[in-house]
Design an enzyme around this catalytic site. Structure first.
Site, PDB file in Angstrom:
ATOM      1  N   GLY A   7      43.019  89.793  -1.952  1.00 30.25           N
ATOM      2  CA  GLY A   7      41.556  89.872  -1.879  1.00 30.25           C
ATOM      3  C   GLY A   7      40.992  91.026  -2.684  1.00 30.25           C
ATOM      4  N   ASP A   8      39.679  90.976  -2.874  1.00 29.37           N
ATOM      5  CA  ASP A   8      38.936  92.030  -3.565  1.00 29.37           C
ATOM      6  C   ASP A   8      39.405  92.248  -4.996  1.00 29.37           C
ATOM      7  OD1 ASP A   8      37.554  92.435  -1.161  1.00 29.37           O
ATOM      8  OD2 ASP A   8      39.141  93.766  -0.434  1.00 29.37           O
ATOM      9  N   GLY A  10      37.968  91.035  -7.571  1.00 24.43           N
ATOM     10  CA  GLY A  10      36.841  91.000  -8.506  1.00 24.43           C
ATOM     11  C   GLY A  10      36.399  89.566  -8.753  1.00 24.43           C
ATOM     12  N   LYS A  11      36.582  88.730  -7.726  1.00 22.09           N
ATOM     13  CA  LYS A  11      36.202  87.314  -7.848  1.00 22.09           C
ATOM     14  C   LYS A  11      34.706  87.182  -8.076  1.00 22.09           C
ATOM     15  CE  LYS A  11      38.060  86.628  -3.807  1.00 22.09           C
ATOM     16  NZ  LYS A  11      38.744  87.911  -3.590  1.00 22.09           N
ATOM     17  N   LYS A  13      32.640  89.265  -9.510  1.00 22.12           N
ATOM     18  CA  LYS A  13      32.254  89.637 -10.872  1.00 22.12           C
ATOM     19  C   LYS A  13      32.511  88.494 -11.854  1.00 22.12           C
ATOM     20  CE  LYS A  13      33.251  91.878 -14.980  1.00 22.12           C
ATOM     21  NZ  LYS A  13      33.249  93.107 -15.733  1.00 22.12           N
ATOM     22  N   GLY A  35      33.480  89.754   0.763  1.00 20.94           N
ATOM     23  CA  GLY A  35      32.489  90.676   0.215  1.00 20.94           C
ATOM     24  C   GLY A  35      32.658  90.629  -1.293  1.00 20.94           C
ATOM     25  N   HIS A  36      31.739  89.969  -1.968  1.00 26.94           N
ATOM     26  CA  HIS A  36      31.854  89.783  -3.422  1.00 26.94           C
ATOM     27  C   HIS A  36      30.745  90.577  -4.103  1.00 26.94           C
ATOM     28  CE1 HIS A  36      34.199  85.736  -2.935  1.00 26.94           C
ATOM     29  NE2 HIS A  36      34.758  86.746  -2.314  1.00 26.94           N
ATOM     30  N   THR A  37      31.159  91.484  -4.987  1.00 31.06           N
ATOM     31  CA  THR A  37      30.184  92.393  -5.604  1.00 31.06           C
ATOM     32  C   THR A  37      29.867  91.963  -7.027  1.00 31.06           C
ATOM     33  OG1 THR A  37      31.435  94.072  -4.430  1.00 31.06           O
ATOM     34  CG2 THR A  37      29.710  94.853  -5.912  1.00 31.06           C
ATOM     35  N   THR A 123      38.346  91.155   9.959  1.00 29.42           N
ATOM     36  CA  THR A 123      37.017  91.707   9.673  1.00 29.42           C
ATOM     37  C   THR A 123      36.103  91.595  10.905  1.00 29.42           C
ATOM     38  OG1 THR A 123      36.281  89.555   8.878  1.00 29.42           O
ATOM     39  CG2 THR A 123      37.171  91.073   7.226  1.00 29.42           C
ATOM     40  N   GLN A 219      38.688  85.462  -0.180  1.00 26.81           N
ATOM     41  CA  GLN A 219      40.020  85.948   0.208  1.00 26.81           C
ATOM     42  C   GLN A 219      40.990  85.690  -0.959  1.00 26.81           C
ATOM     43  OE1 GLN A 219      38.241  83.915   2.922  1.00 26.81           O
ATOM     44  NE2 GLN A 219      37.308  85.930   2.968  1.00 26.81           N
ATOM     45  N   THR A 234      44.186  85.145   6.661  1.00 28.00           N
ATOM     46  CA  THR A 234      42.933  84.653   7.191  1.00 28.00           C
ATOM     47  C   THR A 234      43.167  83.235   7.722  1.00 28.00           C
ATOM     48  OG1 THR A 234      40.545  84.514   6.785  1.00 28.00           O
ATOM     49  CG2 THR A 234      42.001  83.730   5.003  1.00 28.00           C
ATOM     50  N   THR A 296      33.414  95.868   5.114  1.00 28.52           N
ATOM     51  CA  THR A 296      33.687  96.639   6.337  1.00 28.52           C
ATOM     52  C   THR A 296      33.814  98.130   6.069  1.00 28.52           C
ATOM     53  OG1 THR A 296      36.051  96.274   6.009  1.00 28.52           O
ATOM     54  CG2 THR A 296      34.909  94.715   7.437  1.00 28.52           C
TER      55      THR A 296
END
Ligand code: GDP
Ligand code: IMO
Ligand code: MG
Length: 420
Positions: A7-8, A10-11, A13, A35-37, A123, A219, A234, A296
């Site tokens: 996870g995390d 950069g999906k 982006k 949480g996708h930034t 989470t 995820q 998950t 989180t």
């Protein structure tokens, strides 16, 4: 487009980037555990449920049938986006998606507390309990809100079960089904009703029209319920097959499968992690890469990139190409490493052991490279990449046995390099 690690990666982006050429962006699993930034012109957007194509006026963001939707969170996220000038009127939610309601979150937190030292580090968004209800045929679907009688009946049935667990197992107060129904129908239905759609029909109409549909995984491969490091996973299927079930398309409709991988690895929550670092290198990855959960705020566990995992992810997902993110985070490192195999009981293995006890005791075998010691964040052409960075990427592609098509060199939408 999906995550190949924990996870995390950069999906968000890359989904935002590739959505420029898509008419539809579909989330197919997970919920607001994601949480996708996205960072566009210096402005940062953290999305949990809304697909990452939402910033473009030409894309239709679809929350597919495989997603679990907290209607309160969805409305809050839409209000946040609308406040910031984003048009949220095109968002669609599958009528077949299941609801996460407050008791799912309460149960998630209680289950975690009950597990004590064996806790998963979820989470606490109610993901596991909502998917469990779906599997037990006790779930409530988004479409159920459209028929008050059905909605109330289903809440009574679902809470008939959940309340027994809340009161008899966890010694908590029961939830009143009618009070909850009143609240959801008053606070959520007016905002959600216009979004509810026959997503299958809409996705297939777009496909039949020859449009580009982008499926956005949340995820990642090693958090997959079937393929991840169970039970530290998950409760959905982020792997490519999950896009078929979670959006309602057959495999032949999927012609490109992009695996997103960080140039190193992070993991939030418990579970095995062969290349995990507890030293200065790990601290630097966390500090430079700002490795704290979008969702989180938890510190992410850092480690070197693991080609054993990438090879496995390539197989599980039929990856056509890799997009590497956060290469710039390694800019100041003297040397960088790729894990090429594991040493287990004195033997070197190059494929992921099926027996998880072996993964717990795997010691990484590394290939080490000189660092490039150059700021990559300003580079716009792949030919400007320093030779050492290119060597590292070439070795990663060779080890993963998947070509690299994109490399991200900063959080901004424009910070990427395209490989031909
Ligand atoms: P996701 O869950 O896969 O969408 O990833 P997250 O958004 O949770 O975490 C990725 C973080 O890294 C976010 O803060 C992004 O803005 C940031 N990011 C993405 N790509 C890059 C990159 O190439 N370089 C740097 N420095 N940050 C990046
Ligand atoms: P994105 O989409 C990283 C992890 C949790 C926990 C495990 C189970 O932003 O990459 P859950 O709440 O899903 O039951 O938690 O999965 N997890 C994530 N880790 N990124 C995510 O999403 C995650 N979503 C869940 O930390 O270990
Ligand atoms: Mg994330």
């Amino acid at each position: 487009m999906l995550g190949t690690q924990w996870g995390d990666e950069g999906k968000g982006k890359f989904t935002d980037l590739l959505a420029a050429d898509a008419s539809m962006v579909v989330r197919y699993q997970g919920g607001h555990n994601a949480g996708h930034t996205l960072v566009v012109d210096g402005e940062s957007f953290a999305l949990q449920l809304v697909p990452s194509g939402v910033l473009y006026p030409h894309t239709i963001p679809v929350i597919g049938n495989g997603v679990v939707v907290d209607p309160f969170v969805l409305l809050k996220e839409m209000a946040m986006l609308a406040d910031r000038g984003v048009d949220v009127s095109r968002i669609k939610v599958s009528g077949n998606a299941h609801l996460i309601l407050p008791y799912h979150q309460q149960l998630d937190a209680l289950h975690e507390r009950h597990l004590g030292d064996a806790k998963l580090g979820t989470t606490k968004r109610g993901i596991g309990p909502a998917y469990a209800d779906k599997s037990m045929r006790l779930g409530i679907r988004v479409q159920d809100m459209l028929d008050e009688k059905i909605f109330r009946e289903k809440l009574h049935t679902s809470l008939g079960h959940a309340n027994k667990i809340l009161t008899k197992v966890f010694n908590r107060l029961p939830v009143d089904p009618d009070e909850l129904a009143d609240r959801v129908l008053a606070e959520c239905l007016p905002g959600i009703r216009p979004l509810i759609a026959d997503s299958i029909n809409e996705i297939h109409a777009a496909l039949e029209d020859g449009q580009n549909v982008l499926f956005e995984g949340a995820q990642a491969t090693f958090l997959d319920l079937d393929h991840g490091t169970y039970p530290f996973v998950t409760s959905s299927n982020p792997t490519a097959g999950g896009a078929c079930t979670g959006a309602g398309v057959g495999p032949k409709h999927i012609d490109r499968i992009i695996g997103i991988a960080k140039a190193y690895v992070t993991r939030v929550g418990a579970g095995p992690f062969p290349t995990e670092l507890f030293d200065d290198d790990g601290d630097r990855m966390v500090d430079i890469g700002r490795e704290y959960g979008t969702n989180t705020g938890r510190r992410r566990r850092p480690g070197w990139v693991d080609a054993v995992m990438l090879r496995h992810a390539a197989r599980l997902n039929s990856l056509t190409d890799l997009a590497i993110t956060k290469l710039d985070v390694l800019d100041t490192f003297d040397t960088v490493k790729i894990c090429t195999g594991y040493r287990i009981d004195g033997e070197i293995v190059e494929t992921l052991p099926y027996h998880q006890s072996q993964i717990h005791k795997a010691e990484p075998v590394y290939q080490e490279f000189d660092g490039w010691k150059t700021d990559l964040t300003q580079i716009t052409d792949v030919n400007e990449l320093p030779a050492n960075a290119r060597t590292f990427l070439d070795a990663l592609a060779e080890q993963a046995r998947v070509p690299i098509s994109l490399v991200s060199t900063g959080p901004g939408r424009k910070q990427f390099l395209e490989f031909s």
